[in-house]
Write a protein that holds these residues in place. Structure first.
Motif, PDB file in Angstrom:
ATOM      1  N   PHE A 220       0.837  -1.202   0.000  1.00 43.68           N
ATOM      2  CA  PHE A 220       0.000   0.000   0.000  1.00 43.68           C
ATOM      3  C   PHE A 220       0.873   1.254   0.000  1.00 43.68           C
ATOM      4  CE2 PHE A 220      -1.841   3.509   2.368  1.00 43.68           C
ATOM      5  CZ  PHE A 220      -3.031   3.722   1.686  1.00 43.68           C
ATOM      6  N   PHE A 221       1.873   1.283   0.873  1.00 37.69           N
ATOM      7  CA  PHE A 221       2.736   2.457   0.970  1.00 37.69           C
ATOM      8  C   PHE A 221       3.479   2.721  -0.335  1.00 37.69           C
ATOM      9  CE2 PHE A 221       6.832   4.455   1.912  1.00 37.69           C
ATOM     10  CZ  PHE A 221       6.371   5.669   2.403  1.00 37.69           C
ATOM     11  N   MET A 222       3.982   1.683  -0.958  1.00 39.57           N
ATOM     12  CA  MET A 222       4.710   1.857  -2.213  1.00 39.57           C
ATOM     13  C   MET A 222       3.782   2.372  -3.310  1.00 39.57           C
ATOM     14  SD  MET A 222       7.266  -1.419  -2.176  1.00 39.57           S
ATOM     15  CE  MET A 222       7.720  -1.151  -3.865  1.00 39.57           C
ATOM     16  N   ILE A 223       2.587   1.819  -3.396  1.00 40.83           N
ATOM     17  CA  ILE A 223       1.630   2.247  -4.419  1.00 40.83           C
ATOM     18  C   ILE A 223       1.170   3.671  -4.139  1.00 40.83           C
ATOM     19  CG2 ILE A 223      -0.661   1.814  -5.383  1.00 40.83           C
ATOM     20  CD1 ILE A 223      -0.150  -1.193  -4.661  1.00 40.83           C
ATOM     21  N   TYR A 224       0.795   3.939  -2.892  1.00 38.32           N
ATOM     22  CA  TYR A 224       0.268   5.255  -2.526  1.00 38.32           C
ATOM     23  C   TYR A 224       1.310   6.356  -2.696  1.00 38.32           C
ATOM     24  CZ  TYR A 224      -1.747   9.053   0.160  1.00 38.32           C
ATOM     25  OH  TYR A 224      -2.221  10.276   0.544  1.00 38.32           O
ATOM     26  N   SER A 225       2.529   6.090  -2.272  1.00 37.97           N
ATOM     27  CA  SER A 225       3.566   7.135  -2.366  1.00 37.97           C
ATOM     28  C   SER A 225       3.896   7.472  -3.816  1.00 37.97           C
ATOM     29  CB  SER A 225       4.820   6.728  -1.600  1.00 37.97           C
ATOM     30  OG  SER A 225       5.387   5.558  -2.156  1.00 37.97           O
ATOM     31  N   SER A 226       3.703   6.525  -4.731  1.00 35.02           N
ATOM     32  CA  SER A 226       3.960   6.828  -6.138  1.00 35.02           C
ATOM     33  C   SER A 226       2.816   7.610  -6.777  1.00 35.02           C
ATOM     34  CB  SER A 226       4.221   5.546  -6.927  1.00 35.02           C
ATOM     35  OG  SER A 226       3.045   4.770  -7.010  1.00 35.02           O
ATOM     36  N   LYS A 227       1.601   7.476  -6.243  1.00 34.98           N
ATOM     37  CA  LYS A 227       0.436   8.163  -6.813  1.00 34.98           C
ATOM     38  C   LYS A 227       0.125   9.486  -6.130  1.00 34.98           C
ATOM     39  CE  LYS A 227      -1.864   3.997  -8.308  1.00 34.98           C
ATOM     40  NZ  LYS A 227      -3.097   3.729  -9.001  1.00 34.98           N
ATOM     41  N   ARG A 228       0.588   9.669  -4.935  1.00 35.32           N
ATOM     42  CA  ARG A 228       0.248  10.832  -4.121  1.00 35.32           C
ATOM     43  C   ARG A 228       0.801  12.125  -4.716  1.00 35.32           C
ATOM     44  NH1 ARG A 228       2.790  13.826  -0.231  1.00 35.32           N
ATOM     45  NH2 ARG A 228       1.438  14.599   1.417  1.00 35.32           N
ATOM     46  N   LYS A 229       0.047  13.202  -4.551  1.00 33.55           N
ATOM     47  CA  LYS A 229       0.492  14.532  -4.969  1.00 33.55           C
ATOM     48  C   LYS A 229       0.672  15.408  -3.728  1.00 33.55           C
ATOM     49  CE  LYS A 229      -0.033  13.592  -9.328  1.00 33.55           C
ATOM     50  NZ  LYS A 229       0.988  12.789  -9.881  1.00 33.55           N
ATOM     51  N   SER A 230       1.791  16.062  -3.656  1.00 32.85           N
ATOM     52  CA  SER A 230       2.080  16.950  -2.534  1.00 32.85           C
ATOM     53  C   SER A 230       1.302  18.257  -2.700  1.00 32.85           C
ATOM     54  CB  SER A 230       3.578  17.230  -2.500  1.00 32.85           C
ATOM     55  OG  SER A 230       3.871  18.276  -1.623  1.00 32.85           O
ATOM     56  N   PRO A 231       0.783  18.824  -1.616  1.00 33.96           N
ATOM     57  CA  PRO A 231       0.112  20.123  -1.713  1.00 33.96           C
ATOM     58  C   PRO A 231       1.029  21.217  -2.276  1.00 33.96           C
ATOM     59  CG  PRO A 231      -0.349  19.119   0.407  1.00 33.96           C
ATOM     60  CD  PRO A 231       0.684  18.263  -0.277  1.00 33.96           C
ATOM     61  N   GLN A 232       2.330  21.113  -2.015  1.00 39.74           N
ATOM     62  CA  GLN A 232       3.264  22.088  -2.551  1.00 39.74           C
ATOM     63  C   GLN A 232       3.353  21.984  -4.076  1.00 39.74           C
ATOM     64  OE1 GLN A 232       3.985  20.079   0.037  1.00 39.74           O
ATOM     65  NE2 GLN A 232       4.241  21.497   1.740  1.00 39.74           N
ATOM     66  N   ASP A 233       3.269  20.767  -4.596  1.00 41.80           N
ATOM     67  CA  ASP A 233       3.271  20.583  -6.050  1.00 41.80           C
ATOM     68  C   ASP A 233       2.033  21.221  -6.671  1.00 41.80           C
ATOM     69  OD1 ASP A 233       5.622  19.176  -5.838  1.00 41.80           O
ATOM     70  OD2 ASP A 233       4.688  17.195  -6.048  1.00 41.80           O
ATOM     71  N   ILE A 234       0.881  21.015  -6.048  1.00 47.96           N
ATOM     72  CA  ILE A 234      -0.355  21.613  -6.537  1.00 47.96           C
ATOM     73  C   ILE A 234      -0.234  23.136  -6.521  1.00 47.96           C
ATOM     74  CG2 ILE A 234      -2.851  21.838  -6.175  1.00 47.96           C
ATOM     75  CD1 ILE A 234      -2.007  19.031  -7.048  1.00 47.96           C
ATOM     76  N   LEU A 235       0.350  23.678  -5.460  1.00 47.66           N
ATOM     77  CA  LEU A 235       0.549  25.123  -5.349  1.00 47.66           C
ATOM     78  C   LEU A 235       1.437  25.651  -6.475  1.00 47.66           C
ATOM     79  CD1 LEU A 235       0.210  27.781  -3.765  1.00 47.66           C
ATOM     80  CD2 LEU A 235       2.190  27.087  -2.403  1.00 47.66           C
ATOM     81  N   ILE A 236       2.531  24.976  -6.735  1.00 48.51           N
ATOM     82  CA  ILE A 236       3.459  25.409  -7.780  1.00 48.51           C
ATOM     83  C   ILE A 236       2.785  25.375  -9.150  1.00 48.51           C
ATOM     84  CG2 ILE A 236       5.576  24.767  -9.024  1.00 48.51           C
ATOM     85  CD1 ILE A 236       6.671  23.904  -6.236  1.00 48.51           C
ATOM     86  N   PHE A 237       2.060  24.297  -9.439  1.00 48.77           N
ATOM     87  CA  PHE A 237       1.401  24.201 -10.737  1.00 48.77           C
ATOM     88  C   PHE A 237       0.241  25.189 -10.864  1.00 48.77           C
ATOM     89  CE2 PHE A 237       3.564  20.046 -10.844  1.00 48.77           C
ATOM     90  CZ  PHE A 237       4.185  20.186 -12.071  1.00 48.77           C
TER      91      PHE A 237
END
Length: 119
Positions: A36-53
């Motif tokens: 789960f952790f490996m799958i989730y960490s690869s799909k997750r988006k950081s709030p900072q990334d959303i802010l930058i984009f």
């Protein structure tokens, strides 16, 4: 004695997201939790990334943040309307955390189902 919490290594993780992840993985075995952790960490988006984009919307590429979270139709709408004349981009700038949390909750559910099936 403290136990290792792999979720703390995720950038920009909030207590709300941490609670969702603990609740989602409570019924999983240790191997399933690792998966789960490996799958989730690869799909997750950081709030900072959303802010930058989202900030990219002010220099001409409005809607990139919506494409990033899989909202293609909304991303196209932002792109062709200059982010609703920048109003939508400003709203997304303010709500970048909730956009990331909503997307990450969906990815946690998806990752849980994949880990539960044992793929």
């Amino acid at each position: 004695m403290e136990t290792y919490n792999p979720y703390m290594s995720l950038p920009g993780i909030t207590t709300e997201e941490m609670a969702v992840l603990h609740q989602a993985t409570s019924s999983l075995t240790d191997n399933q939790k690792q998966s789960f952790f490996m799958i989730y960490s690869s799909k997750r988006k950081s709030p900072q990334d959303i802010l930058i984009f989202t900030l990219l919307g002010f220099v001409g590429i409005a809607g990139v943040q919506r494409f990033l979270v899989g909202q293609v139709a909304m991303g196209l709408f932002y792109f062709f309307t200059a982010g609703f004349c920048f109003i939508g981009t400003i709203v997304d700038l303010i709500n970048h955390q909730s956009i990331a949390n909503e997307y990450n909750q969906k990815m946690a559910y998806e990752s849980f189902n994949i880990a539960k099936m044992g793929l």
